[in-house]
Design an enzyme around this catalytic site. Structure first.
Site, PDB file in Angstrom:
ATOM      1  N   SER A  84       0.824  -1.198   0.000  1.00 56.12           N
ATOM      2  CA  SER A  84       0.000   0.000   0.000  1.00 56.12           C
ATOM      3  C   SER A  84       0.869   1.263   0.000  1.00 56.12           C
ATOM      4  O   SER A  84       1.700   1.432  -0.886  1.00 56.12           O
ATOM      5  CB  SER A  84      -0.942  -0.063   1.199  1.00 56.12           C
ATOM      6  N   ASP A 113      -9.275  -4.246  -5.833  1.00 56.86           N
ATOM      7  CA  ASP A 113      -8.704  -3.650  -4.620  1.00 56.86           C
ATOM      8  C   ASP A 113      -9.396  -2.310  -4.387  1.00 56.86           C
ATOM      9  O   ASP A 113      -9.372  -1.432  -5.247  1.00 56.86           O
ATOM     10  CB  ASP A 113      -7.208  -3.440  -4.810  1.00 56.86           C
ATOM     11  N   HIS A 115      -7.665  -5.882  -0.387  1.00 56.57           N
ATOM     12  CA  HIS A 115      -6.497  -5.012  -0.513  1.00 56.57           C
ATOM     13  C   HIS A 115      -5.214  -5.801  -0.346  1.00 56.57           C
ATOM     14  O   HIS A 115      -5.008  -6.457   0.681  1.00 56.57           O
ATOM     15  CB  HIS A 115      -6.595  -3.907   0.532  1.00 56.57           C
TER      16      HIS A 115
END
Length: 528
Positions: free
Chosen positions: A242, A471, A499
């Site tokens: 991320s 996602d 995610h």
């Protein structure tokens, strides 16, 4: 974090979305350029066995190492801290003034179970999540194969957790920030929200000290290179999720010749603007919500309705009801009203992993019946908040400090009004709230230093980029974008909800492990 097997480590370690943080900046910042970054090309000092030299990046940024020799010459002294090894790394607050004030970063290490072939530096995202804790949980974040062969290294980035944490407001004041109206309906509400986030921004300027201007991702990436040297490594091997992909790609831009094997999972592209980030997440969460609804209907007797459109409308109507009439709630410290802001936190958590869907169903069903306690518990879990109102760390506050340095944002309410209309056309459920996602950064009192520009990393080796087809926080288009921009990027796609991908699929795990251990990339176009 989002990976179900690591749920106990707190979901806040996932990318903290603008929606879930109400009126935040975005889940990452620009990885190129900063007021404290010199344009001078300097020779890279060595640390331990390190001897690589710094060079200008493809985007024109160069990492100056002038005056940093004493930092690169550090040797980490490891101690035992609650079952893991720990150390402190000293870095300058301002890289443009390396002889000035310094801070210490908290570093964790879990040694390889076998003969270590190297150190794997990891970061879970945020910005604001504790990489120290993440690395300390090595057995849950990497496969047994990687545990056998790598020392797993975690670190709290500057301003985060144990590394000179930035704290601007009290817990009660943070409650007010997170509960604020994410979808202001008229000028009065817009002005009220602007004033509230402005108060937070001013509090940070008043209380955070000189570090507030120096927690950009560029500066974090420079810290990572000093960490690489202190670990005695010529090259950085790195696993970032991320926002952690932002750190990794920024590092590749600044120190391409020091890049070893980089895995970037759940991508935040360095050249994405605040508006692009917000729209990407709006459509991402819209898609995730629809996937959840489709699954609910397919199982029969869905509590939301018998068609996707009807179910989506029911969720939207519920949020609108909370906006107009928050539900009373007790046992939550200073929070006595369950607002639309708190509801979006709980909902967002539920969409980070498909494994969270059953719990989300129970929580949302109860909230729609008038009992918001389960959905509030999910919001608390996301925000690292205890029911008594105490926050476990400063992740909610440092998020803004980093994001608002990394990307510029508008303070003009008319800009947000326009975006709200446009976003809602593409994401009827999430568009309006995400459109207001950067207002806090629009009110920030320290000028942004980041520059939205692509990373090429021409002199780096191959970099593995991973994206999920559905996602919510970092849409697949972001991973595709970065993989194309990198001179030697290789995209691996995971066809799934949720995610990030590593740790969720044997196919993905095998591809990542082969790359980290042997440098073997997955075939072009591979989908797991």
């Amino acid at each position: 974090m989002s990976r179900s097997s690591r749920r106990a480590l707190r979901p806040v370690a996932a990318a903290l979305t603008a929606s879930a943080l109400v009126l935040s900046g975005c889940s990452g910042g620009s990885g190129n350029g900063s007021s404290s970054s010199s344009s001078e090309v300097g020779s890279q000092p060595s640390g331990g066995s390190s001897s690589a030299s710094g060079s200008a990046s493809a985007s024109g940024t160069a990492a100056s190492t002038a005056g940093l020799q004493k930092f690169y010459d550090q040797k980490l002294t490891w101690s035992n801290c609650d079952g893991v090894q720990c150390a402190k790394l000293t870095v300058p607050i301002d890289y443009a003034n390396p002889s000035g004030q310094t801070i210490q970063l908290a570093i964790s290490k879990v040694p390889a179970k076998g003969k270590a072939k190297g150190s794997l530096v990891v970061n879970p995202g945020g910005p604001g999540a504790s990489g120290y804790d993440y690395g300390a949980a090595a057995d849950m974040i990497v496969t047994p194969t990687i545990r056998e062969s790598y020392d797993v290294i975690g670190f709290d980035p500057r301003g985060v957790g144990r590394s000179a944490p930035i704290t601007c407001v009290s817990d009660a004041e943070m409650d007010t920030m997170l509960g604020v109206d994410p979808t202001p309906d008229d000028k009065a509400e817009e002005t009220s929200v602007q004033a509230e986030v402005g108060k937070f921004a001013q509090a940070c300027k008043d209380k955070a000290g000189p570090l507030l201007a120096h927690v950009s991702t560029v500066e974090v990436a420079k810290d990572v290179d000093i960490l690489r040297a202190a670990l005695g490594r010529d090259k950085l091997d790195y696993l970032g999720f991320s926002y952690g992909t932002f750190i990794g790609s920024t590092y590749a831009d600044l120190f391409p010749k020091n890049v070893g094997r980089l895995v970037l999972d759940g991508v935040v592209p360095p050249d994405v603007t605040s508006e692009e980030m917000n729209l990407g997440q709006a459509t991402g969460f819209e898609q995730a919500t629809r996937s959840y609804v489709e699954d609910c209907i397919a199982k029969g007797n869905c509590y939301l309705g018998s068609t996707v459109d009807a179910a989506m409308k029911r969720i939207s109507d519920f949020l609108k009801q909370l906006d107009a009439n928050p539900l009373p709630i007790s046992g939550q410290g200073p929070v006595t009203k369950f607002t639309e802001g708190w509801a979006t936190l709980g909902l967002a958590l539920g969409f980070y992993s498909r494994d969270s869907w059953p719990g989300l169903t129970e929580a949302l069903k109860s909230a729609m019946a008038g009992d918001p306690n389960q959905l509030m518990a999910m919001a608390n879990q996301y925000a690292a908040r205890q029911p008594n109102g105490a926050y476990a760390d400063n992740s909610m506050q440092s998020f803004y400090a980093v994001s608002c340095l990394d990307r510029k944002a508008s303070s003009n309410l008319a800009d947000y009004e326009k975006s709200a209309v446009e976003f809602a056309k593409q994401a009827p459920t999430w568009g309006r709230m995400l459109a207001w996602g950067s207002l806090t950064c629009g009110e920030w009192k320290v000028p942004a230093t980041g520059k939205e520009q692509p990373v090429k990393a021409q002199d780096a080796g191959p970099i593995l980029v991973i994206g999920n087809t559905r996602d919510p926080a970092t849409p697949l288009a972001f991973a595709q974008r970065l993989a194309k921009e990198l001179a030697h990027g290789r995209l691996l796609t995971y066809d799934a909800d949720g995610h990030t991908a590593y740790g969720k699929s044997e196919c993905v795990n095998s591809a990542v492990d082969a790359y980290l251990l042997n440098g073997t990339l997955p075939p072009e176009g591979q989908m797991c």
